[in-house]
Scaffold this active site. Structure first.
Site, PDB file in Angstrom:
ATOM      1  N   ASN A 290     -10.956   4.327 -16.130  1.00 31.37           N
ATOM      2  CA  ASN A 290     -10.930   2.939 -16.620  1.00 31.37           C
ATOM      3  C   ASN A 290      -9.672   2.658 -17.420  1.00 31.37           C
ATOM      4  O   ASN A 290      -9.038   1.617 -17.258  1.00 31.37           O
ATOM      5  CB  ASN A 290     -12.148   2.681 -17.515  1.00 31.37           C
ATOM      6  CG  ASN A 290     -13.268   2.050 -16.734  1.00 31.37           C
ATOM      7  OD1 ASN A 290     -13.040   1.429 -15.708  1.00 31.37           O
ATOM      8  ND2 ASN A 290     -14.470   2.221 -17.215  1.00 31.37           N
TER       9      ASN A 290
ATOM     10  N   GLN B 242      15.353 -25.114  -0.838  1.00 30.86           N
ATOM     11  CA  GLN B 242      13.944 -25.310  -1.194  1.00 30.86           C
ATOM     12  C   GLN B 242      13.093 -24.081  -0.878  1.00 30.86           C
ATOM     13  O   GLN B 242      12.187 -23.734  -1.639  1.00 30.86           O
ATOM     14  CB  GLN B 242      13.382 -26.535  -0.454  1.00 30.86           C
ATOM     15  CG  GLN B 242      13.894 -27.851  -1.027  1.00 30.86           C
ATOM     16  CD  GLN B 242      13.278 -29.044  -0.346  1.00 30.86           C
ATOM     17  OE1 GLN B 242      12.702 -28.945   0.734  1.00 30.86           O
ATOM     18  NE2 GLN B 242      13.412 -30.207  -0.960  1.00 30.86           N
TER      19      GLN B 242
ATOM     20  N   ILE C  87      14.706 -12.425  -0.390  1.00 35.56           N
ATOM     21  CA  ILE C  87      15.727 -13.232  -1.086  1.00 35.56           C
ATOM     22  C   ILE C  87      17.041 -12.460  -1.180  1.00 35.56           C
ATOM     23  O   ILE C  87      18.125 -13.048  -1.119  1.00 35.56           O
ATOM     24  CB  ILE C  87      15.213 -13.667  -2.485  1.00 35.56           C
ATOM     25  CG1 ILE C  87      14.091 -14.696  -2.313  1.00 35.56           C
ATOM     26  CG2 ILE C  87      16.346 -14.239  -3.347  1.00 35.56           C
ATOM     27  CD1 ILE C  87      13.460 -15.178  -3.606  1.00 35.56           C
TER      28      ILE C  87
ATOM     29  N   GLY D 120      18.193 -10.655   1.064  1.00 39.41           N
ATOM     30  CA  GLY D 120      18.731 -10.476   2.412  1.00 39.41           C
ATOM     31  C   GLY D 120      18.882  -8.999   2.737  1.00 39.41           C
ATOM     32  O   GLY D 120      18.081  -8.165   2.308  1.00 39.41           O
TER      33      GLY D 120
ATOM     34  N   GLU E  97      -5.943   5.666  -8.048  1.00 42.41           N
ATOM     35  CA  GLU E  97      -6.791   5.055  -9.095  1.00 42.41           C
ATOM     36  C   GLU E  97      -7.762   4.032  -8.494  1.00 42.41           C
ATOM     37  O   GLU E  97      -8.002   2.979  -9.079  1.00 42.41           O
ATOM     38  CB  GLU E  97      -5.937   4.408 -10.189  1.00 42.41           C
ATOM     39  CG  GLU E  97      -5.153   5.395 -11.014  1.00 42.41           C
ATOM     40  CD  GLU E  97      -6.038   6.256 -11.903  1.00 42.41           C
ATOM     41  OE1 GLU E  97      -7.208   5.897 -12.122  1.00 42.41           O
ATOM     42  OE2 GLU E  97      -5.544   7.306 -12.352  1.00 42.41           O
TER      43      GLU E  97
ATOM     44  N   HIS F  73      -7.398  -0.301  -2.868  1.00 45.69           N
ATOM     45  CA  HIS F  73      -7.494  -1.763  -2.848  1.00 45.69           C
ATOM     46  C   HIS F  73      -8.867  -2.195  -2.300  1.00 45.69           C
ATOM     47  O   HIS F  73      -9.521  -3.077  -2.850  1.00 45.69           O
ATOM     48  CB  HIS F  73      -6.366  -2.281  -1.941  1.00 45.69           C
ATOM     49  CG  HIS F  73      -6.159  -3.747  -1.993  1.00 45.69           C
ATOM     50  ND1 HIS F  73      -5.750  -4.424  -3.119  1.00 45.69           N
ATOM     51  CD2 HIS F  73      -6.308  -4.700  -1.026  1.00 45.69           C
ATOM     52  CE1 HIS F  73      -5.636  -5.714  -2.851  1.00 45.69           C
ATOM     53  NE2 HIS F  73      -5.980  -5.916  -1.595  1.00 45.69           N
TER      54      HIS F  73
ATOM     55  N   PHE G 248     -21.304   0.430  -0.770  1.00 51.87           N
ATOM     56  CA  PHE G 248     -20.779   1.792  -0.576  1.00 51.87           C
ATOM     57  C   PHE G 248     -21.711   2.776  -1.255  1.00 51.87           C
ATOM     58  O   PHE G 248     -22.503   2.395  -2.119  1.00 51.87           O
ATOM     59  CB  PHE G 248     -19.369   1.908  -1.167  1.00 51.87           C
ATOM     60  CG  PHE G 248     -19.301   1.536  -2.623  1.00 51.87           C
ATOM     61  CD1 PHE G 248     -19.409   2.500  -3.614  1.00 51.87           C
ATOM     62  CD2 PHE G 248     -19.145   0.199  -3.017  1.00 51.87           C
ATOM     63  CE1 PHE G 248     -19.364   2.155  -4.963  1.00 51.87           C
ATOM     64  CE2 PHE G 248     -19.088  -0.153  -4.355  1.00 51.87           C
ATOM     65  CZ  PHE G 248     -19.206   0.825  -5.322  1.00 51.87           C
TER      66      PHE G 248
END
Ligand code: FAD
Length: 198
Positions: free
Chosen positions: A54, A93, A151, A153, A177, A180, A197
């Site tokens: 935790n 943009q 960004i 490239g 840990e 996901h 589970f």
């Protein structure tokens, strides 16, 4: 456990493309006999290891924000320096959309984790809340790393910028840990009261 005991080995994991600066290994137990003198006296069952997890997961929630911020800052700076079609790419943009969404997600993660910290200080943070923060923040950081890489490239794949290092390391963090997917199931169990589970 101590190295050298019969049945206990610690082989190192080689060939990693993530967290390459640290050593990773397995703990293999094959019919190991543990003397009573080595049994914890104050910790019963899985409570000890789980309380340790935790705390580690809570720390990871903050650490992932740090990785996301580094990627964001690098992308922001690059977008103001890199000139294409006569203007900084930060003036387009689509680049601004990426940057604006990054800082929005970072801010949301900061607020989530700050609130969790307040609850933790009051001893009210639940394991499920910590799961939610770890899962959200690591995924957020990975998503931001990928956008930041775009960004930059082609330069984004080089070691001149921190992006790929964070991206590769976060691929471990999203799995260790608590993976996901398993953290998602913990949230699912928390809201439904039914464990999907074993
Ligand atoms: C760099 C690194 C460092 C690590 N350090 C540590 C450490 O210090 N201490 C430690 O204890 N461990 C450590 N680990 C291990 C890590 O915690 C495990 O890799 C992780 O828990 C996943 O276990 P696994 O690799 O056996 O995958 P598996 O359990 O085989 O899972 C594979 C996939 O199947 C999914 N899955 C498995 N079971 C279910 C289920 N019931 N329902 C739905 N999906 C499921 C998982 O979510 C995952 O996506 C480390 C791992 C790495 C990569």
């Amino acid at each position: 456990m101590e190295r050298g005991w019969a049945g206990f080995s610690t082989p190192e994991t080689h060939g990693k493309w993530s967290l390459r600066a640290s050593a990773t290994g397995e703990l293999v137990f094959d019919n190991v006999k543990v003397p009573k003198s080595h049994v914890f006296t104050t910790v019963k069952g899985l409570k000890g290891p789980l309380s340790c997890l935790n705390s580690a997961r809570y720390g990871i929630a903050w650490g992932a924000i740090g990785a996301a911020m580094d990627c964001y800052m690098s992308a922001l700076n690059y977008s103001k320096e890199r000139i294409q079609f006569g203007r900084p790419i930060g003036g387009f943009q689509l680049t601004q959309k990426k940057l604006a969404e990054m800082i929005t997600e970072i801010t949301k993660a900061q607020l989530l984790t700050w609130r969790l910290g307040v609850l933790k200080n009051e001893h009210r943070a639940t394991p499920a809340q910590i799961s939610m923060a770890k899962r959200n923040n690591v995924f957020m950081a990975l998503t931001i790393a990928r956008e930041a890489r775009q960004i930059h490239g082609g330069m984004g794949i080089t070691g001149e910028y921190p992006i790929m290092r964070h991206m590769m390391n976060l691929e471990s963090v999203i799995t260790y840990e608590g993976t996901h997917d398993i953290h998602l199931l913990i949230t699912g169990m928390d809201v439904t009261g039914i464990a999907a589970f074993e």
